[in-house]
Design an enzyme around this catalytic site. Structure first.
Site, PDB file in Angstrom:
ATOM      1  N   ASP A  77       0.693  -1.597   0.009  1.00 10.76           N
ATOM      2  CA  ASP A  77      -0.369   0.063   0.182  1.00 10.76           C
ATOM      3  C   ASP A  77       0.849   1.142  -0.268  1.00 10.76           C
ATOM      4  OD1 ASP A  77       1.197  -0.531   2.576  1.00 10.76           O
ATOM      5  OD2 ASP A  77      -0.706   0.832   3.232  1.00 10.76           O
ATOM      6  N   GLU A 141      -0.137  -1.031   5.794  1.00 10.21           N
ATOM      7  CA  GLU A 141       0.983  -0.693   6.481  1.00 10.21           C
ATOM      8  C   GLU A 141       0.882   0.871   7.008  1.00 10.21           C
ATOM      9  OE1 GLU A 141       4.839   1.027   8.139  1.00 10.21           O
ATOM     10  OE2 GLU A 141       3.767   1.675   5.826  1.00 10.21           O
TER      11      GLU A 141
END
Ligand SMILES: CCCCCCCCCCCCCCCCCC(=O)N[C@@H](Cc1ccccc1)C(=O)O
Ligand SMILES: [Zn+2]
Ligand SMILES: [Zn+2]
Length: 453
Positions: A77, A141
């Site tokens: 991400d 994350e």
């Protein structure tokens, strides 16, 4: 740490090594085929699982079950990218002047792709690892890792896995972070700062703005957050990885800095003040206070009932959540300001960087071979937080390092604009991981290490 120390493989291991030299064709394919890794997905000793809907876990089974496995970590991400200010659109992945531009090129798609690419290149050369390893690619994350890393970690714990070590993002080969240090050095983060997201709230009676009270919720809260911003947390410079790093770097600096850093017992107060001069080095010596959100008001002519602000603290390794909250309360010193801790965690334990620390020594060995121009490999503390903190249940040896050069400008591009990686740097990262995985097959085993803060 001197360059002469390190890991030694047996002669037969050295003979079996596959040299990390890639043909021109392979190097072009490496760049162009940023899509699929067919061999990774069709190798019998590799298991691929999707965890938490979007995260990926690869289990690469080695031929020697007696060797403790390790893990390579990255996240898929990214944070959002503003459209304005970029030289090329942030999600185009366009190449310009030898650089691939785009959100995530340094944080952390580079690692996602380089890990899979290095494994693909090893597999097509018939590589079979001796030591098992995991590749965990988290999908959240940037918003805490709770549905990705935390689930992977719980799954592996349920399977009884204990890791020899883990390598994640979180540091680089640093170049130009000290004005008079001309040579780059590799910093391997062996810990990371803690964090608190604190919401401050002021509730007051609403009313007509034509007859305002002497103080409003906005005024009271603004004064409180301003006091926090104007009163930095204490400078905690003294020991830990930072002191070790500065001592290791001492002889790389010209006179008189070399003398000063070689005698921190005497010059500690001076160095702690010098570190405060720059906002990056300042973040290493204290708990930082960042005002990140402020909300208040519902209409132009209404005295607002509520004002809220969020303060993001990054906690120095020598402090705790409770200590920072106490200091913050003393600084605000106003009972009308309510404190709500949204989330908080203490600084992470310090992983060993001694001669027996397998993960650290493998990183050092690979840095010395892939970046022979880098003289110093030093331990550090990551100023941000990484998915690795969700794996404390699986290992005490957590290292954060990206084998990529980073200058201050590159640091600003992470979560900023014009994030980019050179094609050459990406190739070198692939080479690093290609070598690292082979180095991981060493017989050396880690010795138990107790955490210290
Ligand atoms: C001897 C000293 C040398 C000079 C030091 C220079 C330091 C520069 C190092 C640059 C590395 C910074 C890498 C940071 C990675 C952090 C990743 C990140 O942004 N994580 C998010 C995660 C998060 C956490 C909680 C909620 C949401 C997101 C973060 O905000 O920390
Ligand atoms: Zn990241
Ligand atoms: Zn990030």
């Amino acid at each position: 740490v001197s360059r002469s120390k390190g890991l030694r493989g047996t002669e037969s291991q050295k003979e079996l090594r596959i040299p990390s030299q890639f043909s021109q064709e392979q190097r072009i394919a490496m760049k162009e085929a940023l899509k699929v890794f067919p061999t990774v997905f069709h190798t019998s000793f590799i298991r691929h699982e999707v965890i938490g809907n979007y995260s990926h876990l690869f289990t690469v089974k080695g031929s020697d079950p007696s060797m403790q496995p390790y893990m390579l970590l990255a996240h898929i991400d990214v944070v959002p990218a503003p459209d304005r200010g970029w030289d090329v659109p942030p999600f185009s992945g366009l190449e310009r002047d030898g650089f691939i531009y785009g959100r995530g090129t340094l944080d952390n798609k580079n690692s996602v792709m380089a890990i899979l690419q290095a494994l693909e290149l090893l597999l097509i050369r018939s590589y079979i690892p001796r030591r098992s390893f995991f590749i965990a690619l988290g999908h959240d994350e940037e918003v805490s890792g709770i549905n990705g890393a935390q689930k992977i970690s719980a799954l592996l714990q349920a399977r009884g896995v204990q890791l020899a070590f883990l390598v994640d993002e979180g540091s680089f080969i640093l170049d130009g972070f000290f004005p008079n240090l001309k040579k780059p050095f590799a910093m391997v983060s062996v810990s990371e700062k803690g964090a608190i997201n604190l919401m401050l709230q002021v509730n007051m009676t609403p009313g007509h703005s034509s007859a305002p009270p002497k103080e409003t919720s906005i005024g009271i809260l603004a004064a409180a957050v301003s006091r926090l911003e104007q009163t930095p947390m204490p400078n905690m410079f003294g020991g830990g990885p930072l002191r070790t790093a500065l001592e290791q770097l001492a002889d790389e600096f010209p006179f008189p800095t070399n003398i000063i850093l070689n005698n921190l017992w005497l010059f500690r107060p001076l160095v702690s003040r010098l570190m405060e001069r720059n906002y990056i080095t300042n973040s290493l010596v204290r708990t930082t206070t960042a005002l990140t959100m402020f909300n208040a008001g519902v209409k132009v002519n209404v005295i607002p009932p509520v004002a809220e602000a969020i303060i993001n603290f990054r906690i120095h390794p020598a402090q705790t959540v409770q200590e920072v909250l106490k200091l913050a309360k003393d600084i605000v010193a106003d009972d009308r300001v309510q404190f709500h801790v949204l989330d908080a965690f203490d600084p992470l334990p310090v992983s060993s960087s001694d001669d027996q620390a397998l993960g650290y020594q493998l990183l050092r060995q690979t840095i010395q071979s892939v970046f022979p121009e880098v003289n110093i490999v030093a331990p550090g503390t990551c100023i941000g937080n990484t998915d690795s903190r969700h794996y404390l249940n699986l290992t005490t040896s957590i290292y954060r390092f990206n084998p990529v050069y980073l200058q201050p400008q590159g640091f600003s591009s992470i979560h900023g604009i014009n994030e980019k990686i050179s094609v050459q740097a990406y190739e070198t990262q692939v080479k690093f991981i290609f070598e690292f995985i082979q180095n991981g097959d060493t017989d050396m085993e880690p010795v138990p290490h107790l955490h210290e803060l």
